[in-house]
Scaffold this active site. Sequence first.
Site, PDB file in Angstrom:
ATOM      1  N   GLY A  22       0.895  -1.147  -0.028  1.00  0.00           N
ATOM      2  CA  GLY A  22       0.013   0.028   0.055  1.00  0.00           C
ATOM      3  C   GLY A  22       0.834   1.355  -0.025  1.00  0.00           C
ATOM      4  N   ALA A  23       2.117   1.074  -0.703  1.00  0.00           N
ATOM      5  CA  ALA A  23       2.841   2.481  -0.629  1.00  0.00           C
ATOM      6  C   ALA A  23       2.660   3.456  -1.518  1.00  0.00           C
ATOM      7  CB  ALA A  23       4.157   1.666  -1.045  1.00  0.00           C
ATOM      8  N   THR A  24       1.417   3.133  -2.262  1.00  0.00           N
ATOM      9  CA  THR A  24       1.072   4.367  -3.043  1.00  0.00           C
ATOM     10  C   THR A  24      -0.204   4.953  -2.407  1.00  0.00           C
ATOM     11  OG1 THR A  24      -0.062   2.844  -4.741  1.00  0.00           O
ATOM     12  CG2 THR A  24       2.173   3.568  -5.195  1.00  0.00           C
ATOM     13  N   ARG A  56       0.021  -0.045  -6.578  1.00  0.00           N
ATOM     14  CA  ARG A  56      -0.254  -0.121  -8.088  1.00  0.00           C
ATOM     15  C   ARG A  56      -0.012   0.951  -8.905  1.00  0.00           C
ATOM     16  NH1 ARG A  56      -6.313  -2.744  -7.262  1.00  0.00           N
ATOM     17  NH2 ARG A  56      -6.404  -0.864  -6.316  1.00  0.00           N
ATOM     18  N   ASP A 190      -2.114   0.775  17.201  1.00  0.00           N
ATOM     19  CA  ASP A 190      -3.035   1.925  17.419  1.00  0.00           C
ATOM     20  C   ASP A 190      -2.326   3.268  17.572  1.00  0.00           C
ATOM     21  OD1 ASP A 190      -4.451   3.668  18.878  1.00  0.00           O
ATOM     22  OD2 ASP A 190      -5.944   2.231  19.702  1.00  0.00           O
ATOM     23  N   HIS A 191      -2.367   4.014  16.609  1.00  0.00           N
ATOM     24  CA  HIS A 191      -1.433   5.217  16.626  1.00  0.00           C
ATOM     25  C   HIS A 191      -1.484   5.998  17.729  1.00  0.00           C
ATOM     26  CE1 HIS A 191      -4.526   7.539  14.664  1.00  0.00           C
ATOM     27  NE2 HIS A 191      -4.034   8.613  14.972  1.00  0.00           N
ATOM     28  N   HIS A 253      -8.786   3.651  20.019  1.00  0.00           N
ATOM     29  CA  HIS A 253      -8.112   5.121  20.542  1.00  0.00           C
ATOM     30  C   HIS A 253      -8.746   5.259  21.842  1.00  0.00           C
ATOM     31  CE1 HIS A 253      -6.427   4.947  16.641  1.00  0.00           C
ATOM     32  NE2 HIS A 253      -7.617   5.651  16.154  1.00  0.00           N
TER      33      HIS A 253
HETATM   34  C1  BG6 Z   1      -8.225   7.061  12.814  1.00  0.00           C
HETATM   35  C2  BG6 Z   1      -9.581   7.151  12.515  1.00  0.00           C
HETATM   36  O1  BG6 Z   1      -7.834   5.897  13.765  1.00  0.00           O
HETATM   37  O2  BG6 Z   1      -8.099   8.148  13.786  1.00  0.00           O
HETATM   38  C3  BG6 Z   1      -9.995   8.308  11.967  1.00  0.00           C
HETATM   39  O3  BG6 Z   1      -9.882   6.221  11.575  1.00  0.00           O
HETATM   40  C4  BG6 Z   1      -9.564   9.620  13.051  1.00  0.00           C
HETATM   41  O4  BG6 Z   1     -11.126   8.485  11.827  1.00  0.00           O
HETATM   42  C5  BG6 Z   1      -8.087   9.511  13.495  1.00  0.00           C
HETATM   43  O5  BG6 Z   1      -9.574  10.596  12.202  1.00  0.00           O
HETATM   44  C6  BG6 Z   1      -7.742  10.278  14.275  1.00  0.00           C
HETATM   45  O6  BG6 Z   1      -6.506  10.322  14.519  1.00  0.00           O
HETATM   46  P1  BG6 Z   1      -5.715  11.680  15.126  1.00  0.00           P
HETATM   47  O7  BG6 Z   1      -4.244  11.295  15.356  1.00  0.00           O
HETATM   48  O8  BG6 Z   1      -5.826  12.816  13.990  1.00  0.00           O
HETATM   49  O9  BG6 Z   1      -6.434  12.238  16.283  1.00  0.00           O
END
Ligand code: BG6
Length: 501
Positions: A22-24, A56, A190-191, A253
């Site tokens: 998914g690099a693009t 792709r 989970d960023h 989150h």
């Molecule tokens: C993502 C969600 O995981 O987190 C998005 O799928 C959301 O819908 C986003 O906008 C929010 O992340 P951040 O870092 O902008 O607060």
Amino acid sequence: MIDMPIHEEGTKLDPCILVIFGATGDLARRKLFPALYNLYRQQQLPGRFAVIGLGRKLSDESEFRDSVCHSVKEFSRKVEDGACGEFLEYFKYQRFEIEDPEAYAGLKQLLEETDRALGTGGNFIFYLAVAPEQFAQIVERLSHERLAEAEIGWRRIVIEKPFGKDLESARQLNRRITRVFNEDEIYRIDHYLGKEMIQNIMIIRFANSLFEPLWNNKYIDNVQISVTEADGVGARGRYYEGAGAVRDMVQNHLMQLLTLTAMEAPVDLTTRSIRDEKVKVIRSLRRFSPDMAREFIVRGQYGPGSIDGRRVKGYREEEGASSDSMTETFLAAKLFIDNFRWSGVPFYLRTGKRLPRSAASIVIEFKAPAGVLYFEKYGELLPNVLVIKIQPEEGVYLQFNAKELGMRDRIIPVKMDYCQNCIYPENSPEAYERLIRDVISGDSALFTRWDEVENAWAFTETITDAWKGHEVSFPNYAAGTWGPKEAEDLLRRDGKEWWSS
Ligand code: BG6
């Protein structure tokens, strides 16, 4: 090859190759390439390192390198001269169809060649920045090509969210992935865990004698966890339509913010001990019945409105959303953690799109002081409040009562405000920088273990189940407002209001 032997903290990072599926795509462009660039800039990449981009949309390596360069210029928090020079040498590209078995044989060949040329010791990271329906298929094809097992070196797989769309699909996905990779090779992203202030929650709690002794139902009145967004669903309407706020934000989150706030002190700082404590919190959450859901959860969907003087459309008009959609874009809820520490303390959660402001915070409201002395003279005082500010401002804010300057003997709330990103504007790394670096160094503390994901699904599914057959009328808030009026009432009934961040 770029020679950068040792990263800043002196730990030698294993040489390795990062393969991005998914690099693009959007995630790679907005987050992954800028994060890699910042790691490069701060000498946090291994001495021998390469990125193989698979996608792709682009035809060859030179187009790909151009796109990396543009993405850095557009999205990196800092760009230095020469950003598109030496840094781009890390990047290789292969046109890739995920469905095509032949493509994996080609990948294998490219990996082997690159590994031999750079001496990366057979250490490969596979980063799946693709649609969730493709996760299991990619893993199985990697296994088929014997790319998933390491004769020499190590393998790691990074999986973006959403990990499943409900409990059953998450379990199925996990079964398919763990047939190929061991749990300690799997990095579920989970960023939010990569965000600076979220990593700070445990430190604020457990490295201060000031807070931890008060961190319980004897002294805390309620906790508010709020993640609001001014943006709508943008180009992701198709995904969001099948997700909604519960699956998109609460299951992952908000659950992470809740567990870090409520967990017991781990026995040590190992990944395992921390995750063990987080899981206990999720398991202690009171499950929702339909009656409880009606009383303690408010869901909403935005209609047309305006934000910052700009007209915006309603959710049902967004591309990919259905014109009679019943998907929630807002949720406010009162949760209970049934354990000794938290019994009786409400945890109010709120998240939503197209609200007036994007902000995330955790607010700890302490109980009022005993109703004597000043109380008799001045009536109720404002509570002490500790606010952990996650974004956009990062820091901690403590509100307490003090005498107003002057003759009048009035008591006013004053604050001590630590604004981290005011002091270190340059130094706030993006979440993905920390996460990618941790994958490279093999530290999975900021990733979610399977039982965290599974228990979070088991809990949030009680919400979505409780809603079945109980429709509400959507849209029920205008874009640019703080959600349905009932979200205010949820707290007002308890004599409280949402803390405005
Ligand atoms: C993502 C969600 O995981 O987190 C998005 O799928 C959301 O819908 C986003 O906008 C929010 O992340 P951040 O870092 O902008 O607060």
